[in-house]
Design an enzyme around this catalytic site. Sequence first.
Site, PDB file in Angstrom:
ATOM      1  N   GLY A 128      26.149 -74.483  47.436  1.00 16.51           N
ATOM      2  CA  GLY A 128      25.766 -74.898  46.092  1.00 16.51           C
ATOM      3  C   GLY A 128      25.800 -73.763  45.097  1.00 16.51           C
ATOM      4  N   GLY A 130      24.251 -72.661  41.011  1.00 14.94           N
ATOM      5  CA  GLY A 130      23.277 -72.993  39.974  1.00 14.94           C
ATOM      6  C   GLY A 130      23.348 -71.997  38.841  1.00 14.94           C
ATOM      7  N   GLY A 131      22.420 -72.163  37.897  1.00 16.37           N
ATOM      8  CA  GLY A 131      22.420 -71.296  36.731  1.00 16.37           C
ATOM      9  C   GLY A 131      22.129 -69.848  37.062  1.00 16.37           C
ATOM     10  N   PHE A 132      21.424 -69.614  38.176  1.00 18.42           N
ATOM     11  CA  PHE A 132      21.035 -68.250  38.511  1.00 18.42           C
ATOM     12  C   PHE A 132      21.830 -67.663  39.670  1.00 18.42           C
ATOM     13  CE2 PHE A 132      17.339 -69.341  36.004  1.00 18.42           C
ATOM     14  CZ  PHE A 132      17.081 -68.151  35.338  1.00 18.42           C
ATOM     15  N   GLY A 133      22.708 -68.444  40.282  1.00 22.15           N
ATOM     16  CA  GLY A 133      23.473 -67.849  41.373  1.00 22.15           C
ATOM     17  C   GLY A 133      24.144 -68.862  42.269  1.00 22.15           C
ATOM     18  N   VAL A 135      24.650 -70.232  46.327  1.00 20.74           N
ATOM     19  CA  VAL A 135      23.892 -70.347  47.569  1.00 20.74           C
ATOM     20  C   VAL A 135      24.851 -70.528  48.742  1.00 20.74           C
ATOM     21  CG1 VAL A 135      22.077 -71.596  48.799  1.00 20.74           C
ATOM     22  CG2 VAL A 135      21.982 -71.407  46.306  1.00 20.74           C
ATOM     23  N   LYS A 149      20.687 -67.076  48.535  1.00 28.15           N
ATOM     24  CA  LYS A 149      21.056 -67.229  47.121  1.00 28.15           C
ATOM     25  C   LYS A 149      21.406 -65.863  46.540  1.00 28.15           C
ATOM     26  CE  LYS A 149      17.979 -68.402  43.882  1.00 28.15           C
ATOM     27  NZ  LYS A 149      17.146 -69.263  43.003  1.00 28.15           N
ATOM     28  N   ASP A 247      11.351 -75.502  35.168  1.00 25.36           N
ATOM     29  CA  ASP A 247      12.723 -75.965  35.374  1.00 25.36           C
ATOM     30  C   ASP A 247      12.761 -76.999  36.496  1.00 25.36           C
ATOM     31  OD1 ASP A 247      15.414 -76.057  34.742  1.00 25.36           O
ATOM     32  OD2 ASP A 247      15.971 -74.409  36.073  1.00 25.36           O
TER      33      ASP A 247
END
Length: 419
Positions: A128, A130-133, A135, A149, A247
């Site tokens: 996966g 996401g906005g921060f990294g 995974v 992550k 969030d």
Amino acid sequence: MDTTHTNGNRSHHHILPETTVLVVVVFIIIIILLIAIFIIILLLRRINSPKPNGNISNNNSNNKNGMFNAHSTIQINDTAGRLDMKKGCIFGGSPCSLPSATSKGVQVFTYKELQTATDDFAQANLVGTGGFGTVYRGTLRDGTLSAVKMLSREGKQGERAFRSEVDLLSRLRCPYLVDLLGYCADNRHRLIVFEYMPNGTLHDNLHLHDGRSQLLNWGVRLRIALDCARALEFLHEHTTPSVIHRDFKSTNILLDENFRAKVSDFGLAKIGSDKLNGMISTRVLGTTGYLAPEYASTGKLTTKSDVYSYGVVLLELLTRRVPIDTNRPPGEHVLVSWALPRLTNRTALEEMVDPNLHGQFSKKDLIQVAAIAAMCVQTEADYRPLMTDVVQSLIHIVHTLTSGSSTSSFRINKRVSPR
């Protein structure tokens, strides 16, 4: 002679009333002092006695899995952004000191170790983004399957998110929050290692067109809703001051092999005000469609902002619609504004439910869940419920399902998990 006797009698009559008054005054003063001392003793006892938390005790009585220790409260030092567990561990009554990097199962990894665990971050192990990294699935040296992550954001915001997540999750222990296994701060590399959740995110299970949503029947969705509500209840009402996730959304809800949910991604989490219904001012960060109106417009953040986000996720579970969808017809782009008037109309309510549920639910339960969702997404924050109230309402519905003829609705399709 007679005159002297008469004067003596007069003096005697004057002395008696004065003595009586004096005795009465002294007696009244003594009574007042005794009452004051009694009140002071009561106040001192109340101050020194441990403050009971009715919500936690009540939840324990309803939770057969021993969710929380009834007298455990996490004390948070707001100025340092640190957590101080002065009242005992979450799963026991023994005192806990501030955890070091290697305590409570939290390990410090080198970048090379995580590189090896993920086969050099192979594409085959990508689970996966996401906005921060990004995974990756990884296998640690002891054979533990994990989710690694790799944070991609550089600069102060990325570093702040990394430190916030590691700091909070190394101290917040709750069965409805994803477990932190360790982290890596090797040179410029910033990685966080979590427990592996084989069924991925709630978002993917609901919205990817690969048949996964067929696995989420009515009973499973209600259990997911209850797990998430308990996670937010823990953050809001079992910590002092509260922790605001900021969030909360379906991509930050992870599902284990039994489709039980855990909340993840605390990079944007904030320590809330220690005042009742207190708010803090902060930058508006989060995901469009999940942001509470008052937070999006003013930057004023409270626990009720998370309650709004929870309501949006509950609508996703009911409808299998994303919060913002510009491909929908006019008037249906925003999930909340489209769904809100339908939640109180029985005919419209049944029509808006996810067709994949095939009507396999009690209409009474549907109306109750819709009422919870409607309260959570109220425009005015004061009208939204506490997460404790949401938990208690959902416990009642889930208990009805498990004790009635709908027990089978909690069984998961035997298809192989897509993750």
